[in-house]
Motif scaffolding. Structure first.
Motif, PDB file in Angstrom:
ATOM      1  N   ASN A 148      96.506  68.244  57.475  1.00 56.39           N
ATOM      2  CA  ASN A 148      96.651  67.969  56.245  1.00 56.39           C
ATOM      3  C   ASN A 148      98.286  67.488  56.006  1.00 56.39           C
ATOM      4  O   ASN A 148      98.917  66.846  54.833  1.00 56.39           O
ATOM      5  CB  ASN A 148      96.590  69.133  55.404  1.00 56.39           C
ATOM      6  N   SER A 149      98.801  67.038  57.452  1.00 56.28           N
ATOM      7  CA  SER A 149     100.585  66.754  57.011  1.00 56.28           C
ATOM      8  C   SER A 149     100.536  65.557  57.089  1.00 56.28           C
ATOM      9  O   SER A 149     100.016  64.279  56.956  1.00 56.28           O
ATOM     10  CB  SER A 149     100.968  67.004  58.560  1.00 56.28           C
ATOM     11  N   LYS A 150     101.611  65.011  55.652  1.00 55.09           N
ATOM     12  CA  LYS A 150     102.201  64.354  55.310  1.00 55.09           C
ATOM     13  C   LYS A 150     103.265  63.561  56.589  1.00 55.09           C
ATOM     14  O   LYS A 150     103.521  61.968  56.327  1.00 55.09           O
ATOM     15  CB  LYS A 150     103.389  63.912  54.270  1.00 55.09           C
ATOM     16  N   SER A 151     103.793  63.856  57.763  1.00 53.16           N
ATOM     17  CA  SER A 151     104.000  63.747  59.031  1.00 53.16           C
ATOM     18  C   SER A 151     103.503  62.590  59.289  1.00 53.16           C
ATOM     19  O   SER A 151     102.644  62.095  59.456  1.00 53.16           O
ATOM     20  CB  SER A 151     104.791  64.838  59.831  1.00 53.16           C
ATOM     21  N   GLU A 152     104.856  61.522  59.832  1.00 56.56           N
ATOM     22  CA  GLU A 152     104.419  60.279  60.564  1.00 56.56           C
ATOM     23  C   GLU A 152     103.813  60.396  62.305  1.00 56.56           C
ATOM     24  O   GLU A 152     103.109  59.293  62.400  1.00 56.56           O
ATOM     25  CB  GLU A 152     105.213  59.411  60.550  1.00 56.56           C
ATOM     26  N   ASP A 153     104.163  61.178  62.558  1.00 52.31           N
ATOM     27  CA  ASP A 153     103.808  61.698  63.714  1.00 52.31           C
ATOM     28  C   ASP A 153     102.269  62.207  63.611  1.00 52.31           C
ATOM     29  O   ASP A 153     102.093  63.208  63.089  1.00 52.31           O
ATOM     30  CB  ASP A 153     104.729  62.639  64.802  1.00 52.31           C
ATOM     31  N   LYS A 154     101.666  61.556  63.822  1.00 55.98           N
ATOM     32  CA  LYS A 154      99.824  61.860  63.963  1.00 55.98           C
ATOM     33  C   LYS A 154      99.785  62.311  65.584  1.00 55.98           C
ATOM     34  O   LYS A 154      97.948  62.660  65.433  1.00 55.98           O
ATOM     35  CB  LYS A 154      98.783  60.413  63.905  1.00 55.98           C
ATOM     36  N   ALA A 155     100.447  62.986  66.988  1.00 56.76           N
ATOM     37  CA  ALA A 155      99.978  63.230  67.954  1.00 56.76           C
ATOM     38  C   ALA A 155      99.334  65.034  67.285  1.00 56.76           C
ATOM     39  O   ALA A 155      98.634  64.695  68.013  1.00 56.76           O
ATOM     40  CB  ALA A 155     101.519  62.733  68.799  1.00 56.76           C
ATOM     41  N   PRO A 156      99.597  65.511  67.299  1.00 59.23           N
ATOM     42  CA  PRO A 156      99.524  66.815  66.821  1.00 59.23           C
ATOM     43  C   PRO A 156      98.100  66.694  66.530  1.00 59.23           C
ATOM     44  O   PRO A 156      97.075  67.723  66.737  1.00 59.23           O
ATOM     45  CB  PRO A 156     100.885  67.655  65.729  1.00 59.23           C
ATOM     46  N   ALA A 157      98.273  65.651  65.755  1.00 60.18           N
ATOM     47  CA  ALA A 157      96.683  66.084  64.609  1.00 60.18           C
ATOM     48  C   ALA A 157      95.648  65.404  65.703  1.00 60.18           C
ATOM     49  O   ALA A 157      94.650  65.697  65.943  1.00 60.18           O
ATOM     50  CB  ALA A 157      96.703  65.169  63.245  1.00 60.18           C
ATOM     51  N   GLU A 158      96.264  64.170  66.282  1.00 55.81           N
ATOM     52  CA  GLU A 158      94.372  63.890  67.903  1.00 55.81           C
ATOM     53  C   GLU A 158      94.655  64.908  68.574  1.00 55.81           C
ATOM     54  O   GLU A 158      93.677  64.484  69.254  1.00 55.81           O
ATOM     55  CB  GLU A 158      95.753  62.467  68.236  1.00 55.81           C
ATOM     56  N   THR A 159      95.655  65.566  68.885  1.00 52.49           N
ATOM     57  CA  THR A 159      95.374  66.066  70.145  1.00 52.49           C
ATOM     58  C   THR A 159      94.707  67.834  69.150  1.00 52.49           C
ATOM     59  O   THR A 159      93.897  68.151  69.635  1.00 52.49           O
ATOM     60  CB  THR A 159      96.968  66.942  70.507  1.00 52.49           C
ATOM     61  N   ALA A 160      94.653  67.696  68.001  1.00 53.35           N
ATOM     62  CA  ALA A 160      93.790  69.005  67.729  1.00 53.35           C
ATOM     63  C   ALA A 160      92.462  68.193  67.585  1.00 53.35           C
ATOM     64  O   ALA A 160      91.404  69.638  67.839  1.00 53.35           O
ATOM     65  CB  ALA A 160      94.569  69.346  66.306  1.00 53.35           C
ATOM     66  N   ARG A 161      92.981  67.277  67.061  1.00 52.26           N
ATOM     67  CA  ARG A 161      91.276  66.789  67.545  1.00 52.26           C
ATOM     68  C   ARG A 161      90.471  66.444  68.262  1.00 52.26           C
ATOM     69  O   ARG A 161      89.146  66.924  68.198  1.00 52.26           O
ATOM     70  CB  ARG A 161      91.197  65.280  67.039  1.00 52.26           C
ATOM     71  N   HIS A 162      91.226  66.657  69.635  1.00 52.21           N
ATOM     72  CA  HIS A 162      90.197  66.673  70.755  1.00 52.21           C
ATOM     73  C   HIS A 162      90.146  68.002  71.580  1.00 52.21           C
ATOM     74  O   HIS A 162      88.579  68.397  72.316  1.00 52.21           O
ATOM     75  CB  HIS A 162      90.702  65.968  71.742  1.00 52.21           C
ATOM     76  N   VAL A 163      90.857  68.693  70.575  1.00 53.43           N
ATOM     77  CA  VAL A 163      90.793  70.083  71.017  1.00 53.43           C
ATOM     78  C   VAL A 163      89.475  70.835  69.985  1.00 53.43           C
ATOM     79  O   VAL A 163      88.779  71.684  70.673  1.00 53.43           O
ATOM     80  CB  VAL A 163      91.921  70.665  70.845  1.00 53.43           C
ATOM     81  N   LEU A 164      89.549  69.963  69.122  1.00 49.15           N
ATOM     82  CA  LEU A 164      88.329  70.544  68.074  1.00 49.15           C
ATOM     83  C   LEU A 164      87.705  70.695  68.957  1.00 49.15           C
ATOM     84  O   LEU A 164      86.025  71.042  68.436  1.00 49.15           O
ATOM     85  CB  LEU A 164      88.757  70.201  66.482  1.00 49.15           C
TER      86      LEU A 164
END
Length: 913
Positions: free
Chosen positions: A822-838
């Motif tokens: 849900n983060s509005k941050s421009e850094d999408k790397a944490p979300a992308e990493t989390a998707r692969h872990v998920l």
């Protein structure tokens, strides 16, 4: 008001860019419209439920109907279309529809799938056979437990890459089937089997089998059993009959099978000997009236009668006692202890029988307990197992006083021809008239009852076929002692040894028509130089595959021409446990050295209840070692007995026997009670059973689904302990299924339609602490699941799976990772990493639980995106089971850190509340 269904636009192009045909577009529009209508109704139902909470039941029924309609367009054997959006809630009927037929059609459960059986599999072969249920019955929760254990283990080995054969089959159930068909004949046509004759009666049995025999197999399918149906076997199939015949002949010619006259368990109602396992031991605390087939009034048991025998030419008497006073008509001796001073002067003298012309010797035998009763014991060797041994030792006469029909024989004087329990009353009255009656008292005792006919069992002397067991038992004990055969749980070893050390020879004759007719022929030699034989004499019998072969063997045996031989084929059939003892290799075509014998025998595992360890397990070991020189399997896992929530044994008279289909689909109390009323309970038992059902299931049994039932049974399974199964608790595992459903739905939503998982998951160094923690928890779950399966510690596996999905993944990780997405941050790397872990956690988690929950895992796994540049299997059931070496993410430090945070959060939440 619910919105009108919004039908999405249909893409006019195929994936390769070519335009779709009008027929394609029409079909896709219809499907989209149907889906839109379904979703609109779902929303309407949700709004209605929110407004009227008391209509939840009605809503559930409507929702279930819609779910079924939504899935109705899948044709039999076709792969289920899961391209649409997931329904909002988990529905067992929706999830379980269509998958099994597709698995079966694709042949995933055949050992030939994807491999050449002529080429050894480096990962090995795993063979397990279903303990064949009776063709007469339906599965109960005990069968459901067996199926859950066997199928879960087979699926795990299949996913580990082994060549797996899980072989189904069904037993002909000699006595049970004959009884069912005889009752049907009487009810529908007013006929007995004797009215029809043997051949016509057997035709009726086959008709019944063809009509009803599919029920058990349908239930196995409903339970998700991943068996090879192409290899299904019925115990009366030609290949099985050939094996049974060959086994009998070989054992007879070796002297392992022989003819002898001994005591057997006799059911007068069935007019047949029965095995020990078909004898129920009814415990009585004292005087009890029991119903007996063929008698209008109940019969008295649980008392002991004392009476006197006058000593010949003396004023003395010897007082003896018995619980079966009618058997005194067959008394041939009185035994006393050789060191009992009370009777020492009488040893060698005789008593006089009051009703028949017979002198009764007084013999000395140290089996007598001097402290029990008067210290004198009446000896009836033809009707009592202990007395039989005394009779053999002292060379006493064996007098049968009870006929096959339960009448008193011609040896009973004035009581001859009377029914045995009418004679019981008359003998007692006659003793009183003669002044010989002394006492009657309550006597705690065990009454043997035929489980099939409910008749009281009589030990009766019969000429029968026996299997010599001492040498085979020794080999079976040695196999366990050396570790060649492993019994699980291990505490069964002491029981195994104790039973086998004291084993008696096994009676295999049954006086039935339905079954494997004994391939033995009685010989009469029409030559004055050869004395006539007795049917009890083994020397006057030959075993053979055909009448002609028997003639040749008989002529050779007596050195006469074939023309002088007359043969009579034995009317009896073999004990069902004999043919089922050959099951592990008769399935594969023995005595022929077939490719299946080569590939799948011996088996790896036998799974069964510990209650038949001697009646079936030991006999399979006996016959396999004797006939093939090999053990039939390497391991035996014996599950506990399934009892009800109160710890009571499952019993129709208690009303606590549950059909697993009723747990899977759900059933109302009214339907449960209807099932009882359609049974054969007497009015008193029916009243108790109905009250028990009403107390335990006031609202009926809720629909739980196959996956929840299987998981619950495996979660309850603890080595060595009986299972007290609260059926209503299975509903909790349906909620667990819904948790897995919702977690996967959330994951799919976060991944989006463009997500492509990596060909192999690897940490990239940008994982957050929470990502590392869930990977560590996943690694531990993988380790515990594999070690649990290897050690048959299924509770460890279910606990590891439950804890990972519910507490680690849903409660902690999903909640913790939501702010990242849900983060509005421009850094999408944490979300992308989390998707692969998920994705990695969900895909792995589904494979971990797949052996227990095959339907929901298939449904959800098929909806997940496939890994890139990897050969992806068609089904999760043939996907790779997660291996420990591919999950090197254990991190105790991270786990301690997250545990500390979680504990602190719980404390703060409690403080605020």
């Amino acid at each position: 008001m619910a919105p009108s269904p919004t039908v999405p636009e249909i893409d006019p192009l195929n994936k390769d860019g070519t335009p779709k045909t009008e027929a394609q577009l029409k079909k896709e529009r219809e499907k989209a419209a149907k889906k839109a209508k379904f979703e609109a109704k779902q929303q309407k139902l949700a709004e209605k439920a929110a407004a009227k909470p008391n209509e939840k039941k009605k809503e559930a029924k409507l929702k279930e109907k819609e779910v079924l309609e939504y899935n109705a367009d899948t044709k039999e054997g076709e792969k289920k279309d899961v391209s649409g959006d997931m329904p909002n809630a988990y529905s067992p009927r929706y999830v379980e529809a269509a998958w099994y037929a597709w698995w079966e059609k694709e042949g995933f459960f055949r050992p030939e799938y994807g491999r050449d059986l002529n080429v050894p599999n480096p990962k090995g072969t795993f063979t397990i056979v279903i303990p064949p249920p009776n063709v007469t019955g339906t599965l109960h929760l005990g069968h459901a437990l067996s199926t859950a254990v066997e199928d879960s283990v087979a699926r795990w080995h299949r996913m580990k890459g082994k060549t797996v054969l899980f072989n189904p089959g069904c037993d002909h159930a000699g006595i049970a089937t004959q009884v069912v068909v005889e009752k049907r004949l009487k009810r529908e046509k007013g006929l007995t089997r004797h009215d029809l004759g043997r051949e016509k009666f057997i035709e009726e049995v086959w008709k019944w089998k063809d009509e009803k025999g599919h029920i058990i197999y349908d239930q196995f399918r409903s339970m998700g059993a991943g068996v090879d149906w192409d290899r299904a076997a019925f115990m009366m199939d030609p290949k099985m009959m050939r094996c049974v015949t060959e086994a009998f002949i070989r054992l007879h010619e070796r002297g392992v099978i022989y003819r002898s006259t001994r005591l057997v368990n006799w059911s007068c109602a069935l007019k047949s000997a029965i095995s020990d396992i078909e004898v129920d031991k009814k415990e009585l605390t004292g005087r009890t009236l029991l119903p007996v087939p063929g008698y209008t009034e109940k019969i008295e048991f649980g008392v002991i009668v004392s009476f006197a025998y006058p000593v010949e030419n003396s004023d003395e008497e010897v007082v003896v006692a018995t619980t079966r006073i009618e058997t005194m008509l067959g008394d041939v001796a009185i035994a006393v202890h050789p060191q009992d001073d009370r009777y020492h002067h009488l040893i060698g003298k005789h008593c006089v029988h009051p009703f028949v012309d017979r002198r009764i010797p007084i013999v000395a035998d140290d089996f007598v307990d001097r402290e029990f009763g008067t210290g004198a014991v009446k000896i009836t060797p033809a009707h009592d197992h202990n007395d039989y041994e005394v009779g053999v030792r002292h060379k006493l006469e064996f007098i049968n006083v009870i006929t096959d029909e339960g009448l008193m024989s011609n040896a009973c004087g004035e009581f001859s021809g009377q029914k045995r329990f009418e004679a019981r009353k008359h003998v007692l009255e006659a003793l009183k008239l003669k002044g010989l009656f002394r006492d009657i008292q309550d006597n705690p005792m065990i009454v043997p009852v035929c489980s099939r006919s409910k008749d009281i069992i009589e030990p009766i002397l019969k000429a029968q076929w026996y299997v010599k067991c001492d040498e085979m038992a020794k080999r079976a004990m040695d196999a366990v002692q050396t570790g060649e055969l492993k019994l699980i749980p291990e505490f069964h070893v002491s029981t195994w040894n104790r039973w086998l050390e004291n084993i008696r020879d096994w009676c295999i004759s049954r006086q039935l028509w339905w079954g494997h007719r004994i391939p033995a022929y009685f010989i009469t030699v029409n030559d004055p130089s050869v004395p006539a034989g007795d049917s009890a004499d083994n020397n006057y019998w030959v075993s053979a595959r055909t009448h002609e072969e028997a003639l040749e063997k008989a002529a050779k045996k007596f050195n006469v021409a074939k023309e002088k031989i007359s043969l009579k084929w034995d009317e009896d059939v073999l004990d069902t446990w004999f043919s089922s003892g050959l099951w592990p290799f008769s399935l594969f075509g023995w005595p022929e050295q077939t490719s299946d014998m080569e590939n799948f025998f011996p088996g790896a595992l036998l799974e069964t209840g510990h209650d038949i360890i001697f009646f079936w397990v030991a006999r399979m070991v006996f016959l396999s070692q004797e006939l093939t020189g090999k053990l039939p399997f390497k391991e035996v896992f014996m599950h506990a007995m399934v009892r009800d929530a109160h710890g009571r044994k499952m019993s129709k008279s208690l009303g606590n026997v549950i059909d697993p289909i009723d747990v899977i689909r759900g059933i109302t109390l009214e339907k449960l009670q209807e099932g009882l009323m359609n049974g054969n309970l007497d009015p008193k038992e029916l009243k108790i059973a109905m009250a028990g059902q009403k107390r335990d299931y006031p609202e009926g049994i809720p629909e739980c689904g196959v996956d929840a039932l299987r998981f619950a049974l495996m979660a309850y399974t603890s080595q060595g302990r009986d299972i007290n199964l609260d059926v209503l608790r299975i509903r909790g595992y349906r909620h667990f299924c819904n948790k897995i459903w919702q977690a996967t739905k959330f994951t799919m939503w976060q991944l989006g339609k463009e997500f492509v998982p990596e060909s192999e998951f690897k940490k990239n160094g940008s994982e957050a602490t929470l990502d590392l923690w869930i990977l560590s928890r996943l690694s531990e779950a993988v380790q515990k699941c594999n070690s649990g399966f290897e050690e048959y510690n299924f509770q460890q596996v279910t606990t590891a799976i439950y804890n990972f999905w519910l507490y680690d993944f849903c409660d902690v990780y999903l909640e913790g990772v939501k702010p990242v997405f849900n983060s509005k941050s421009e850094d999408k790397a944490p979300a992308e990493t989390a998707r692969h872990v998920l994705y990695h956690c969900v895909e792995t988690g589904l494979r971990l639980v797949c052996p227990f929950m095959p339907f929901i895992t298939e449904e959800l796994w098929q909806r997940l995106p496939r890994r890139a540049n990897v050969h992806n299997p068609l089904s999760i059931c043939i996907a790779e089971y997660p291996e420990q070496e591919k999950y090197p993410f254990l991190n105790e430090e991270i786990e301690r850190e997250i545990e500390s945070r979680t504990t602190k959060k719980k404390f703060n939440d409690q403080k605020q509340n």
